[in-house]
Design an enzyme around this catalytic site. Structure first.
Site, PDB file in Angstrom:
ATOM      1  N   SER A 289      -3.144  -7.840   2.958  1.00 47.02           N
ATOM      2  CA  SER A 289      -3.492  -7.643   4.367  1.00 47.02           C
ATOM      3  C   SER A 289      -3.980  -8.947   4.990  1.00 47.02           C
ATOM      4  CB  SER A 289      -4.565  -6.562   4.498  1.00 47.02           C
ATOM      5  OG  SER A 289      -4.058  -5.311   4.108  1.00 47.02           O
TER       6      SER A 289
ATOM      7  N   ARG B 112      -1.853  -6.160  -8.094  1.00 47.36           N
ATOM      8  CA  ARG B 112      -0.753  -7.079  -7.792  1.00 47.36           C
ATOM      9  C   ARG B 112      -0.605  -8.137  -8.861  1.00 47.36           C
ATOM     10  NH1 ARG B 112      -3.005  -8.602  -2.061  1.00 47.36           N
ATOM     11  NH2 ARG B 112      -4.740  -8.703  -3.476  1.00 47.36           N
TER      12      ARG B 112
ATOM     13  N   HIS C  99       0.834  -1.200   0.000  1.00 44.53           N
ATOM     14  CA  HIS C  99       0.000   0.000   0.000  1.00 44.53           C
ATOM     15  C   HIS C  99       0.877   1.262   0.000  1.00 44.53           C
ATOM     16  CE1 HIS C  99      -3.045  -2.708   2.213  1.00 44.53           C
ATOM     17  NE2 HIS C  99      -3.543  -2.494   1.007  1.00 44.53           N
TER      18      HIS C  99
ATOM     19  N   LYS D 274     -16.615  -6.844   5.954  1.00 42.16           N
ATOM     20  CA  LYS D 274     -15.420  -7.666   5.740  1.00 42.16           C
ATOM     21  C   LYS D 274     -14.921  -8.314   7.022  1.00 42.16           C
ATOM     22  CE  LYS D 274     -12.856  -6.146   1.678  1.00 42.16           C
ATOM     23  NZ  LYS D 274     -11.590  -5.570   1.223  1.00 42.16           N
TER      24      LYS D 274
END
Length: 159
Positions: free
Chosen positions: A129, A91, A18, A42
């Site tokens: 993450s 990514r 990030h 989430k």
């Protein structure tokens, strides 16, 4: 509209991937506003205020980076900060389909706001993450994958 980009995410926690996206975004934009999404659906490890604190500590010395908490439409956040663009990191090819759909929907909501994709550095293509949370919760060392400001927050969550 200004030369500002919004970089949205959950940042649960913020990673060096990030950070890389923000730093590269600053090469294109005068200012990057990091939008830390509430996103309780989430089931984040950290509450929104803690995630915001981690992001703010990470960029404490960067005057062209601001971190704010938000819920609701991303285009509304962009309007609030007079942003011309939404900054997103990719990514792998697997990220593209979701990001493309989101960019298309945001363009549908406001065609004046562009979405800019930045490819992740090779060093960070595997970092997420979710992996950070999993590894850290099992006592693994993630210190080379997250900003130093995040380590104390992760340590408090370890069993």
């Amino acid at each position: 509209m200004s030369n500002t980009a919004i970089y949205p995410g959950t940042f649960d926690p913020i990673t060096l991937g990030h950070v890389d996206v923000v730093r590269r975004g600053l090469k294109m934009f005068d200012r990057v506003v990091i939008g830390v999404a509430d996103n309780p659906g989430k089931g984040p490890m950290f509450n929104a205020e803690t995630r915001l604190a981690m992001v703010r500590e990470t960029f404490a010395d960067e005057e062209n980076v601001e971190a704010v908490r938000f819920s609701g439409l991303l285009v509304d956040l962009a309007h609030e900060h007079r942003a011309a663009a939404i900054l997103r990191g990719l990514r792998a090819a697997s990220d593209f389909e979701y990001e493309f759909q989101m960019a298309t929907m945001n363009r549908r909501l406001d065609e004046r706001i562009e979405t800019v994709f930045v490819m992740a550095r090779e060093d960070y293509t595997f970092v997420s993450s979710r992996f950070i949370r999993e590894i850290s919760s099992m006592g693994g060392d993630v210190s080379e994958l997250v900003p130093g400001a995040v380590i104390p927050f992760l340590a408090k969550k370890q069993p």
